[in-house]
Design a protein around this motif. Structure first.
Motif, PDB file in Angstrom:
ATOM      1  N   HIS A   1      -7.048  24.892 -15.281  1.00  0.00           N
ATOM      2  CA  HIS A   1      -6.900  23.787 -15.990  1.00  0.00           C
ATOM      3  C   HIS A   1      -5.468  23.604 -17.021  1.00  0.00           C
ATOM      4  O   HIS A   1      -4.887  24.583 -17.094  1.00  0.00           O
ATOM      5  CB  HIS A   1      -8.120  23.465 -17.040  1.00  0.00           C
ATOM      6  N   VAL A   2      -5.169  22.246 -17.360  1.00  0.00           N
ATOM      7  CA  VAL A   2      -4.016  21.954 -18.103  1.00  0.00           C
ATOM      8  C   VAL A   2      -4.439  21.362 -19.294  1.00  0.00           C
ATOM      9  O   VAL A   2      -5.185  20.285 -19.209  1.00  0.00           O
ATOM     10  CB  VAL A   2      -2.963  21.093 -17.445  1.00  0.00           C
ATOM     11  N   THR A   3      -4.186  21.972 -20.636  1.00  0.00           N
ATOM     12  CA  THR A   3      -4.482  21.186 -21.765  1.00  0.00           C
ATOM     13  C   THR A   3      -3.737  20.274 -21.969  1.00  0.00           C
ATOM     14  O   THR A   3      -2.581  20.130 -21.971  1.00  0.00           O
ATOM     15  CB  THR A   3      -4.572  22.314 -22.865  1.00  0.00           C
ATOM     16  N   LEU A   4      -4.486  19.082 -22.195  1.00  0.00           N
ATOM     17  CA  LEU A   4      -3.920  17.568 -22.644  1.00  0.00           C
ATOM     18  C   LEU A   4      -4.077  17.220 -23.930  1.00  0.00           C
ATOM     19  O   LEU A   4      -2.789  16.562 -24.459  1.00  0.00           O
ATOM     20  CB  LEU A   4      -4.437  16.575 -21.633  1.00  0.00           C
ATOM     21  N   LEU A   5      -4.946  17.910 -24.529  1.00  0.00           N
ATOM     22  CA  LEU A   5      -5.320  17.309 -26.054  1.00  0.00           C
ATOM     23  C   LEU A   5      -5.953  18.629 -26.723  1.00  0.00           C
ATOM     24  O   LEU A   5      -6.658  19.163 -26.072  1.00  0.00           O
ATOM     25  CB  LEU A   5      -6.388  16.118 -26.257  1.00  0.00           C
ATOM     26  N   ARG A   6      -5.476  18.704 -27.865  1.00  0.00           N
ATOM     27  CA  ARG A   6      -6.151  19.798 -28.914  1.00  0.00           C
ATOM     28  C   ARG A   6      -6.943  18.825 -29.939  1.00  0.00           C
ATOM     29  O   ARG A   6      -6.385  17.683 -30.544  1.00  0.00           O
ATOM     30  CB  ARG A   6      -5.204  20.775 -29.365  1.00  0.00           C
ATOM     31  N   LYS A   7      -7.879  19.344 -30.636  1.00  0.00           N
ATOM     32  CA  LYS A   7      -8.368  18.822 -31.831  1.00  0.00           C
ATOM     33  C   LYS A   7      -8.953  17.415 -31.432  1.00  0.00           C
ATOM     34  O   LYS A   7      -8.608  16.399 -32.243  1.00  0.00           O
ATOM     35  CB  LYS A   7      -7.573  18.709 -33.067  1.00  0.00           C
ATOM     36  N   ALA A   8      -9.490  17.152 -30.339  1.00  0.00           N
ATOM     37  CA  ALA A   8     -10.180  15.759 -30.080  1.00  0.00           C
ATOM     38  C   ALA A   8     -11.037  15.483 -30.931  1.00  0.00           C
ATOM     39  O   ALA A   8     -11.998  16.186 -31.716  1.00  0.00           O
ATOM     40  CB  ALA A   8     -10.573  15.906 -28.646  1.00  0.00           C
TER      41      ALA A   8
END
Length: 193
Positions: free
Chosen positions: A132-139
Motif C-alpha cells: 500500500h501507499v499512504t495517501l492521507l494521515r489523520k483522516a
C-alpha cells in the motif's frame, strides 16, 4: 543542507521502500486529492509518496553500513505493481492506495529482504505484507473502500531511505538505491558462485 548522520554520530530513522516515478506519483497524488475531498486529513506530498517494504526505525551510523550490506545481498527482479483499490485503517486514520493482488516478485523481494534483515540482527515485521501507499494521515472520517482505476507501476529496484522529521512534516533522503539485477544473492550468504 543537513549534516550526514554518519559524520555526526546521530541515529537515523530508516526504511526500505519502492519509490514511484513522476507519472505514478502524480496519479497517486490525484487519488489522494479524491480521498481528501471525501474524508479530509493530511495529504501525503507528491514527492514523498512511496511503498514501504521494511521499516527499520532508528539506527546508529555503524548499523547503516549493515543495512547497505543487507540491500547488497537482496536480489530484485523487475515487475509491475497494479494499485487498484482505495482503503483505510480506522485505528490510525490512514487512507491508502493498495493492490488487490501482490505480485509474486514483490512478495519474494519482501521475503528476501526480511530474511537478510533478520540474519543481520534487525527486527522484522511479522504481519503479512500488504502492499500500500499512504495517501492521507489523520483522516477525519473513514474512506469508502473501493476499487479504483488501476495505476500500473513498473518497479525496477528498491531503496534505503532516511526519514527526516521537520515542522513541515517528513522529508526523505535516499541513502542507497539498488536496481534489478544488482543484488549479490547467494554470494552474501557465504556461498560461492
Amino acid at each position: 543542507m543537513k549534516p550526514d548522520p554518519a559524520a555526526t554520530g546521530k541515529t537515523s530513522r530508516v526504511f526500505f521502500a519502492l519509490w514511484p516515478g513522476a507519472r505514478v506519483a502524480r496519479r497517486l497524488h490525484e487519488l489522494g486529492a479524491e480521498a481528501h475531498a471525501e474524508c479530509a486529513g493530511r495529504r501525503t506530498r507528491c514527492e514523498t509518496l512511496h511503498l514501504t517494504l521494511a521499516f527499520i526505525g532508528d539506527v546508529s551510523p555503524q548499523r547503516l553500513a549493515d543495512l547497505i550490506a543487507v540491500g547488497n545481498c537482496v536480489e530484485a527482479t523487475p515487475f509491475t505493481l497494479r494499485l487498484d483499490c482505495l482503503g483505510g485503517w480506522r485505528h490510525n486514520r490512514i487512507v491508502w492506495a493498495g493492490a488487490q493482488i501482490c505480485p509474486a516478485p514483490l512478495a519474494g523481494l519482501v521475503e528476501r529482504l526480511n530474511g537478510a534483515l533478520e540474519a543481520a540482527g534487525f527486527a522484522v515485521e511479522r504481519r503479512p505484507f500488504a502492499p500500500h501507499v499512504t495517501l492521507l494521515r489523520k483522516a477525519h472520517t473513514q474512506v469508502s473502500a473501493r476499487c479504483v482505476e488501476p495505476i500500473d507501476w513498473r518497479v525496477g529496484g528498491f531503496a534505503l531511505v532516511e526519514s527526516l522529521q521537520t515542522s513541515a512534516g517528513a522529508h526523505y533522503r535516499t541513502l542507497r538505491e539498488w536496481r534489478a539485477g544488482e543484488g549479490e544473492g547467494d554470494r552474501c550468504a557465504g556461498k560461492s558462485g
